[in-house]
Design an enzyme around this catalytic site. Structure first.
Site, short mmCIF file in Angstrom:
data_model
loop_
_atom_site.label_atom_id
_atom_site.label_comp_id
_atom_site.label_asym_id
_atom_site.label_seq_id
_atom_site.Cartn_x
_atom_site.Cartn_y
_atom_site.Cartn_z
N GLU A 127 0.87 -1.19 0.00
CA GLU A 127 0.00 0.00 0.00
C GLU A 127 0.90 1.23 0.00
OE1 GLU A 127 -3.43 1.01 -0.05
OE2 GLU A 127 -2.34 2.91 -0.06
N CYS A 171 -12.50 4.29 1.58
CA CYS A 171 -13.63 4.21 2.51
C CYS A 171 -13.25 4.73 3.89
CB CYS A 171 -14.13 2.77 2.61
SG CYS A 171 -15.38 2.57 3.89
N CYS A 208 -16.24 7.05 2.90
CA CYS A 208 -17.43 6.72 3.71
C CYS A 208 -17.32 7.10 5.19
CB CYS A 208 -17.70 5.22 3.65
SG CYS A 208 -17.40 4.48 2.05
N LYS A 235 -16.71 10.90 5.91
CA LYS A 235 -17.93 11.55 5.40
C LYS A 235 -19.10 11.37 6.36
CE LYS A 235 -20.82 9.29 3.47
NZ LYS A 235 -20.87 8.81 2.13
N TYR A 294 -23.61 11.18 -5.89
CA TYR A 294 -23.59 10.90 -4.45
C TYR A 294 -22.73 11.93 -3.71
CZ TYR A 294 -24.62 5.73 -4.58
OH TYR A 294 -25.15 4.50 -4.71
N GLU A 308 -24.05 14.74 -1.08
CA GLU A 308 -23.78 14.50 0.34
C GLU A 308 -23.03 15.68 0.95
OE1 GLU A 308 -23.72 9.63 0.47
OE2 GLU A 308 -21.80 10.66 0.39
N HIS A 319 -45.56 0.27 15.08
CA HIS A 319 -46.20 1.57 15.27
C HIS A 319 -45.70 2.25 16.54
CE1 HIS A 319 -49.35 4.49 14.60
NE2 HIS A 319 -49.67 4.41 15.87
N GLU A 371 -43.48 2.01 8.92
CA GLU A 371 -44.71 1.21 8.88
C GLU A 371 -45.48 1.45 7.59
OE1 GLU A 371 -48.06 2.24 11.61
OE2 GLU A 371 -46.75 3.86 12.27
P1 NDP Z 1 -20.86 10.13 -9.96
O1 NDP Z 1 -20.31 9.50 -11.16
O2 NDP Z 1 -21.92 9.46 -9.17
O3 NDP Z 1 -21.42 11.59 -10.32
C1 NDP Z 1 -20.68 12.50 -11.04
C2 NDP Z 1 -21.48 13.77 -11.19
O4 NDP Z 1 -20.71 14.77 -11.80
C3 NDP Z 1 -22.71 13.58 -12.05
O5 NDP Z 1 -23.73 14.38 -11.53
C4 NDP Z 1 -22.24 14.05 -13.40
O6 NDP Z 1 -23.25 14.58 -14.22
C5 NDP Z 1 -21.30 15.19 -13.02
N1 NDP Z 1 -20.26 15.41 -14.00
C6 NDP Z 1 -19.47 14.50 -14.62
N2 NDP Z 1 -18.59 15.10 -15.44
C7 NDP Z 1 -18.81 16.43 -15.34
C8 NDP Z 1 -18.24 17.56 -15.94
N3 NDP Z 1 -17.25 17.45 -16.81
N4 NDP Z 1 -18.71 18.77 -15.61
C9 NDP Z 1 -19.72 18.90 -14.72
N5 NDP Z 1 -20.32 17.86 -14.13
C10 NDP Z 1 -19.87 16.63 -14.43
O7 NDP Z 1 -19.58 10.45 -9.09
P2 NDP Z 1 -19.33 10.80 -7.58
O8 NDP Z 1 -18.02 11.48 -7.63
O9 NDP Z 1 -20.46 11.53 -6.95
O10 NDP Z 1 -19.24 9.35 -6.87
C11 NDP Z 1 -18.41 8.33 -7.35
C12 NDP Z 1 -18.86 6.96 -6.88
O11 NDP Z 1 -18.56 6.80 -5.51
C13 NDP Z 1 -20.34 6.72 -7.02
O12 NDP Z 1 -20.62 6.11 -8.26
C14 NDP Z 1 -20.66 5.81 -5.88
O13 NDP Z 1 -20.67 4.47 -6.32
C15 NDP Z 1 -19.54 5.99 -4.89
N6 NDP Z 1 -20.03 6.64 -3.67
C16 NDP Z 1 -20.97 6.02 -2.88
C17 NDP Z 1 -21.45 6.63 -1.76
C18 NDP Z 1 -22.49 5.96 -0.94
O14 NDP Z 1 -22.68 4.77 -1.06
N7 NDP Z 1 -23.22 6.69 -0.08
C19 NDP Z 1 -20.99 7.96 -1.33
C20 NDP Z 1 -20.02 8.52 -2.22
C21 NDP Z 1 -19.58 7.88 -3.35
P3 NDP Z 1 -24.21 13.67 -15.15
O15 NDP Z 1 -25.25 13.10 -14.22
O16 NDP Z 1 -24.78 14.66 -16.11
O17 NDP Z 1 -23.34 12.65 -15.78
#
Ligand code: NDP
Length: 452
Positions: free
Chosen positions: A35, A43, A48, A51, A178, A182, A435, A440
């Protein structure tokens, strides 16, 4: 041929550590792990866990107000980022120690350096040492990416957000996934004037339309300044702040700009191409259902394979890899019906198909209810929650369950069991309500609100 190890794992995040410890601890395999950064990976160190702790910290602002509505004579004070950050990093140090100990206690040899592959059975560490292994597992995860545009280097990502020296007064968050959603809630809850730009028509693309609509509405109600159909054109430093020119014609100054516009797999400079390990369009490592790459001795799990990028999925993939390769029990990874939570404020828990995706697949009935929860309503809040079931007309199976409510993450873990078991709407109906709780409503929705 004899090797130094039975297994060499590259990457000490959730997936890699789990695979290493189970292979060594349960099968007696000789295992090593490299690593280059901190043990625990995205995470634990920059995802996670910190966060969620920030979500908890940010939620206290509203709780104090609500407590006053319940008769408590307390006054909202200021949030001290420095105090919280100190405790946060102490906790991350503790967790990193736990991860290191897990490896040590299971007899896994660890190397605190970057490793790359030089042939199908050999890795080279950053100091030039070479080690051979019968199997190599790549679990190097992913990293945030910022698109290139004038001034893009001024943006921070989720990697840096946990290290801010001080809490900004104003912040722009770009993205609608996400991470962006968040952190918009977190920063807003901590008292930062938070603006969010999303280029599309509605945040959280791909999730149930009604659910993401409600989340966006509630985020705005809570004070996040959400601009849909808006992107950044360019950014420039102006004193301590950043001037942001947007596609909607506005120009504004922010103290901090965070980009959360997606993540890329960490598969560069690992020596993969020369060995014939295939990579996909986003650079992800291509694997089969057993996480095996095109080179039989090399496997990959977790975000570097860009299948379903969630910690518990990486862990599952790691376990299935050990089962397949070290326990002689070929185990494919089941990526169907994965329940997940998004820690927006309000929180969302979801499993299965959105109404839109289900309606494309087959005729469905939609059961949904939206109401003001007792606890918040008593405190004078107008906040609404949503409970929604998508039901197949043909089989009566619940194809999707979507909950937008405080504690939705906890609820969906349990509803997820029923949905994974193939429960029908009638199975939900046969279950007696608990309840008075919000959930529910999941077992008391008698009539569909619509069919599609
Ligand atoms: P996502 O891929 O989910 O979202 C990226 C966002 O950025 C989308 O809204 C996308 O728009 C937008 N975007 C992409 N490219 C551009 C650009 N060039 N200009 C402007 N906007 C852009 O990525 P995240 O970074 O939010 O998360 C990554 C992954 O991490 C997720 O897929 C998830 O699996 C994981 N994660 C899970 C969590 C949980 O379980 N609670 C919490 C955090 C992360 P558009 O929709 O138009 O493509």
């Amino acid at each position: 041929m004899s090797f130094d190890y039975d297994l060499f794992v590259i990457g000490g995040g959730s997936g890699g550590v789990r695979a290493a410890r189970v292979a060594a601890g349960e099968t007696g395999a000789k295992v090593a792990l490299a690593e280059e950064d901190r043990y625990g990976g995205t995470c634990v160190i920059r995802g996670c866990v910190p966060k969620k702790l920030m979500v908890f910290a940010s939620e206290y602002s509203g709780m104090v107000e609500d407590a006053r509505s319940y008769g408590w004579d307390i006054k909202p004070g200021d949030f001290n980022w420095g105090t919280f950050r100190g405790k946060l990093h102490a906790e991350l140090d503790r967790l990193e120690g736990v991860y290191r100990n897990i490896l040590k206690n299971n007899g896994v040899e660890s190397f605190d350096q970057r490793a790359k592959l030089v042939d199908p059975h050999t890795v080279e560490l950053a100091d030039g040492t070479r080690k051979t292994a019968k199997h190599i597992l790549i679990a190097t995860g992913g990293r945030p990416v910022v698109p290139e545009f004038p001034g893009s280097d001024l943006a921070i990502t989720s990697n840096e957000i946990f290290h801010l020296e001080k809490l900004p007064e104003t912040m722009l968050i770009v993205g609608g996934g996400y991470i962006a959603c968040e952190f918009a809630g977190i920063m807003n809850g901590m008292g930062v004037k938070t603006t969010q730009f999303y280029r599309g028509a509605q945040i959280l693309r791909g999730f149930d339309d009604e659910a993401r609509g409600l989340i966006c509405e509630e985020m705005c109600q809570n004070g996040v300044d959400v601009h849909l159909g808006t992107n950044v054109l360019e950014m420039a430093r102006e004193g301590d702040r950043i001037r942001v020119k947007a596609t909607n014609g506005t120009e504004r100054l922010f103290d901090v700009v965070m980009y959360a516009t997606g993540r890329a797999p960490n598969a560069d400079d690992l020596g993969l191409e020369a060995l014939g390990v295939e990579r996909g369009r986003k650079g992800e490592i291509i694997v089969d259902e057993y996480s095996q790459t095109a080179v039989p001795s090399i496997y990959a799990i977790g975000d570097v394979t860009d299948r379903v990028n969630l910690t518990p999925v990486a862990i599952r993939e790691g376990m299935a890899f050990v089962e397949t390769v070290f326990k002689g029990n070929p185990t494919p990874v089941d990526h169907e019906l994965i329940p997940t939570a998004i820690f927006t404020q309000p929180e969302m828990g979801t499993v299965g198909l959105s109404e839109e995706a289900a309606a494309e697949q087959e005729p469905i009935e939609v059961y949904a209810t939206s109401f003001k929860p007792m606890q918040q309503s008593f405190a004078g809040r107008s906040q609404r929650v949503l409970m929604k079931l998508i039901v197949s007309k043909a089989t009566r199976k619940v194809l999707g369950c979507h909950i937008v409510a405080p504690g939705a993450g906890e609820m969906i873990q349990l509803a997820g069991i029923a949905v994974k078991m193939g429960a029908t709407k009638e199975d939900f109906d046969r279950t007696v309500a608990v309840h008075p709780v919000m959930a529910e409503e999941l077992v008391t929705m008698r009539h569909p609100v619509r069919s599609a």
